[in-house]
Design a protein around this motif. Structure first.
Motif, PDB file in Angstrom:
ATOM      1  N   SER A 231       0.833  -1.206   0.000  1.00  0.00           N
ATOM      2  CA  SER A 231       0.000   0.000   0.000  1.00  0.00           C
ATOM      3  C   SER A 231       0.869   1.258   0.000  1.00  0.00           C
ATOM      4  O   SER A 231       2.063   1.218   0.320  1.00  0.00           O
ATOM      5  CB  SER A 231      -0.907   0.001   1.230  1.00  0.00           C
TER       6      SER A 231
ATOM      7  N   LYS B 151       0.628   3.694   2.085  1.00  0.00           N
ATOM      8  CA  LYS B 151       1.056   3.958   3.464  1.00  0.00           C
ATOM      9  C   LYS B 151       2.258   3.098   3.839  1.00  0.00           C
ATOM     10  O   LYS B 151       3.198   3.585   4.469  1.00  0.00           O
ATOM     11  CB  LYS B 151      -0.096   3.722   4.448  1.00  0.00           C
ATOM     12  N   GLU B 152       2.247   1.831   3.472  1.00  0.00           N
ATOM     13  CA  GLU B 152       3.378   0.951   3.796  1.00  0.00           C
ATOM     14  C   GLU B 152       4.644   1.411   3.083  1.00  0.00           C
ATOM     15  O   GLU B 152       5.730   1.393   3.666  1.00  0.00           O
ATOM     16  CB  GLU B 152       3.059  -0.503   3.438  1.00  0.00           C
TER      17      GLU B 152
ATOM     18  N   ARG C 252       5.881   4.444   4.935  1.00  0.00           N
ATOM     19  CA  ARG C 252       6.486   4.018   6.203  1.00  0.00           C
ATOM     20  C   ARG C 252       7.899   3.495   5.976  1.00  0.00           C
ATOM     21  O   ARG C 252       8.840   3.874   6.685  1.00  0.00           O
ATOM     22  CB  ARG C 252       5.655   2.916   6.861  1.00  0.00           C
TER      23      ARG C 252
ATOM     24  N   ARG D  83      -1.512  12.163   9.468  1.00  0.00           N
ATOM     25  CA  ARG D  83      -0.312  11.421   9.835  1.00  0.00           C
ATOM     26  C   ARG D  83      -0.446   9.955   9.495  1.00  0.00           C
ATOM     27  O   ARG D  83      -1.553   9.428   9.398  1.00  0.00           O
ATOM     28  CB  ARG D  83      -0.010  11.571  11.331  1.00  0.00           C
ATOM     29  N   ILE D  84       0.709   9.351   9.324  1.00  0.00           N
ATOM     30  CA  ILE D  84       0.819   7.898   9.246  1.00  0.00           C
ATOM     31  C   ILE D  84       1.684   7.500  10.422  1.00  0.00           C
ATOM     32  O   ILE D  84       2.818   7.966  10.562  1.00  0.00           O
ATOM     33  CB  ILE D  84       1.468   7.432   7.933  1.00  0.00           C
TER      34      ILE D  84
ATOM     35  N   PHE E 274      -0.654  10.657  -0.047  1.00  0.00           N
ATOM     36  CA  PHE E 274      -1.534   9.611   0.470  1.00  0.00           C
ATOM     37  C   PHE E 274      -2.862  10.231   0.854  1.00  0.00           C
ATOM     38  O   PHE E 274      -2.935  11.369   1.280  1.00  0.00           O
ATOM     39  CB  PHE E 274      -0.895   8.832   1.638  1.00  0.00           C
TER      40      PHE E 274
ATOM     41  N   PRO F 116      -5.977  10.416   3.262  1.00  0.00           N
ATOM     42  CA  PRO F 116      -6.349  10.024   4.621  1.00  0.00           C
ATOM     43  C   PRO F 116      -7.562   9.094   4.583  1.00  0.00           C
ATOM     44  O   PRO F 116      -8.418   9.215   3.708  1.00  0.00           O
ATOM     45  CB  PRO F 116      -6.664  11.337   5.320  1.00  0.00           C
ATOM     46  N   GLU F 117      -7.582   8.155   5.512  1.00  0.00           N
ATOM     47  CA  GLU F 117      -8.706   7.235   5.630  1.00  0.00           C
ATOM     48  C   GLU F 117      -9.697   7.789   6.652  1.00  0.00           C
ATOM     49  O   GLU F 117      -9.399   8.746   7.371  1.00  0.00           O
ATOM     50  CB  GLU F 117      -8.198   5.860   6.037  1.00  0.00           C
TER      51      GLU F 117
ATOM     52  N   ASP G 155      -8.452   8.447  10.153  1.00  0.00           N
ATOM     53  CA  ASP G 155      -7.327   9.365  10.335  1.00  0.00           C
ATOM     54  C   ASP G 155      -7.820  10.704  10.870  1.00  0.00           C
ATOM     55  O   ASP G 155      -8.689  11.340  10.270  1.00  0.00           O
ATOM     56  CB  ASP G 155      -6.591   9.585   9.010  1.00  0.00           C
TER      57      ASP G 155
END
Length: 181
Positions: free
Chosen positions: A2, A4-5, A8, A124-125, A158, A160-161, A164
């Protein structure tokens, strides 16, 4: 993988490339900006408890003796059920780990939130555990949430979900970003 991954992993790689001296230097600059921001904020919203965190590898560090000149009590996260809450510690802070074991439960007026990635819009993540997401889903500090990161951790790209939560402000080692909207 993903988005996000991927972000990260990219940021973890960047943070591993910073020397201990560089992390300390950047942390000192960030902490100066944070303390100045909180002191200014207190002119409009009296603060009694600030929620901090115990830093993990690569996260901004605190020189707690610098906080002694301010009247705020410092609370730290502790696990609770599937999430976390804040405690005013009743014993010395742990030298390792990121949880406080003993203390009285409290609701800080403002919390300082770490993360691996932040957008300038205030999203943020985190590290993937969802602790701050779950905390902020059920509780909103009276004054707000301050995201903290090094400049290298600011990224776009990214979406946001739903879970979030937006920070009110982001503070880095070089600037303060007010998150509007």
């Amino acid at each position: 993988m993903s988005v996000k991954e991927t972000l990260r992993n990219d940021i973890k790689h960047v943070l591993r490339g910073l020397s201990a001296e560089e992390i300390n230097r950047k942390s000192h600059l960030l902490e100066s900006q944070l303390l100045q921001y909180l002191a200014t904020l207190e002119n409009n919203f009296p603060l009694s408890v600030v929620g901090l965190y115990l830093p993990l590898r690569g996260e901004p560090r605190w020189e707690l003796d610098r906080w002694a000149e301010f009247p705020w009590q410092l609370a730290y996260p502790s696990p609770k059920d599937e999430g976390m809450h804040f405690l005013l510690p009743t014993e010395p802070l742990p030298r390792k780990g990121h949880w406080v074991g003993e203390g009285s439960e409290c609701e800080p007026d403002v919390i300082v939130v770490p993360g691996l990635v932040f957008t300038e819009q205030g999203f943020r993540i985190g590290r993937g555990g969802g602790f701050y997401d779950r905390l902020l889903a059920n509780w909103k500090p009276k004054v707000g949430c301050v995201g903290v990161c090094f400049d290298e951790q600011l990224r776009e790209g990214f979406e946001p979900e739903a879970h979030d939560k937006k920070m009110n402000v982001i503070i880095t080692d070089s600037r303060v970003i007010e998150c509007k909207g």
